[in-house]
Write a protein that holds these residues in place. Structure first.
Motif, PDB file in Angstrom:
ATOM      1  N   GLU A 118      40.952 105.846  77.015  1.00  9.52           N
ATOM      2  CA  GLU A 118      40.100 106.360  75.944  1.00  9.52           C
ATOM      3  C   GLU A 118      38.892 105.448  75.798  1.00  9.52           C
ATOM      4  O   GLU A 118      39.043 104.226  75.674  1.00  9.52           O
ATOM      5  CB  GLU A 118      40.873 106.429  74.621  1.00  9.52           C
ATOM      6  N   THR A 162      37.488  95.779  72.551  1.00  7.36           N
ATOM      7  CA  THR A 162      36.985  96.242  71.259  1.00  7.36           C
ATOM      8  C   THR A 162      35.726  95.476  70.883  1.00  7.36           C
ATOM      9  O   THR A 162      35.737  94.245  70.818  1.00  7.36           O
ATOM     10  CB  THR A 162      38.052  96.036  70.162  1.00  7.36           C
ATOM     11  N   VAL A 220      35.889 105.017  73.211  1.00  7.01           N
ATOM     12  CA  VAL A 220      35.623 105.467  71.842  1.00  7.01           C
ATOM     13  C   VAL A 220      34.370 104.777  71.289  1.00  7.01           C
ATOM     14  O   VAL A 220      34.234 103.548  71.373  1.00  7.01           O
ATOM     15  CB  VAL A 220      36.836 105.160  70.925  1.00  7.01           C
ATOM     16  N   ASP A 221      33.470 105.583  70.725  1.00 10.32           N
ATOM     17  CA  ASP A 221      32.292 105.067  70.004  1.00 10.32           C
ATOM     18  C   ASP A 221      31.485 104.082  70.834  1.00 10.32           C
ATOM     19  O   ASP A 221      31.045 103.037  70.351  1.00 10.32           O
ATOM     20  CB  ASP A 221      32.712 104.416  68.685  1.00 10.32           C
ATOM     21  N   VAL A 240      42.399 101.222  76.161  1.00  2.00           N
ATOM     22  CA  VAL A 240      41.506 101.781  75.142  1.00  2.00           C
ATOM     23  C   VAL A 240      40.271 100.900  75.046  1.00  2.00           C
ATOM     24  O   VAL A 240      40.377  99.685  74.818  1.00  2.00           O
ATOM     25  CB  VAL A 240      42.213 101.860  73.774  1.00  2.00           C
ATOM     26  N   THR A 269      36.883 100.449  72.921  1.00  4.57           N
ATOM     27  CA  THR A 269      36.312 100.879  71.641  1.00  4.57           C
ATOM     28  C   THR A 269      35.053 100.078  71.329  1.00  4.57           C
ATOM     29  O   THR A 269      35.058  98.846  71.388  1.00  4.57           O
ATOM     30  CB  THR A 269      37.332 100.680  70.502  1.00  4.57           C
TER      31      THR A 269
END
Length: 229
Positions: A107, A69, A109-110, A87, A89
């Protein structure tokens, strides 16, 4: 442990088969301690948060049930890495190396990425949602059950890639190269704009909308050597 989706959405009007999306439920994660990535490292159940991983060497590393993240990945070497049930992010960086990597049940994301190298990579049950990726290199890659959703792709390179059950939803595709690619059940109807600079002759196996066909008509005519007067 992550639970995976077992099926996709029904194909619209029988035209394309639905994509199988990942359904991720990460277990409780432990924060990754300060340090550097290691080649062939094994990272399981870890959270990488707001870290500068730029220039680090994680070639051949394995990430399982992880969350990355807000990390910087400028020039990070992750060729042949395996990213599973994870994930990612808010990744940001230029020149990140994922050549011949494997992404399964992931995933992204962004992301804000440029010049990301994914040539020869394998992507299966992957969702790319939001963000912007410039000059994405997917040459000779294999994509199966992949969704590009609400994102911007600038000059993505799919040359020589194999795409099966790939969906573009509410995203911009600018200057795409499909030269030598093989497509099966690829849904391009949600791409606006849809700009293809090379490989129009390789779109067999894809579905586009009537409006997209009209937009592509000048390029199709030029590719066929047709004069429109």
């Amino acid at each position: 442990m992550v639970r995976r989706a077992t099926g996709g959405r029904p194909a619209g009007r029988g035209s394309v088969r639905g994509v199988r999306r990942p359904e991720l439920r990460l277990p409780p994660l432990q924060p990754w301690g300060e340090g550097v990535l290691e080649p062939d490292g094994d990272y399981d159940g870890l959270e990488f948060r707001e870290l500068d991983l730029g220039g680090q060497d994680g070639v051949g590393a394995r990430f399982m049930d992880c969350a990355l993240t807000g990390c910087a990945v400028d020039g990070t070497e992750l060729g042949r890495a395996r990213v599973l049930d994870s994930v990612l992010t808010g990744l940001r960086g230029v020149g990140t190396q994922f050549a011949e990597a494997t992404f399964r049940d992931v995933e992204l994301v962004d992301a804000r990425l440029g010049g990301t190298q994914l040539h020869g990579a394998v992507l299966e049950r992957v969702v790319v949602r939001g963000g912007k990726i410039d000059y994405l290199n997917l040459r000779e890659a294999r994509l199966k059950d992949v969704v590009f959703e609400s994102c911007v792709l600038v000059e993505p390179d799919f040359a020589g890639a194999r795409l099966e059950r790939v969906e573009f939803t509410d995203c911009a595709v600018k200057g795409a190269d499909f030269g030598g690619a093989t497509l099966a059940d690829v849904d391009l109807r949600g791409a606006a704009p849809l700009e293809i600079t090379r490989g129009l002759d390789r779109l067999s196996g894809a579905v586009i909308s009537t409006a997209q066909l009209l937009d592509l008509a000048p390029v199709l005519a030029a590719a066929m050597g047709l004069r429109v007067e």
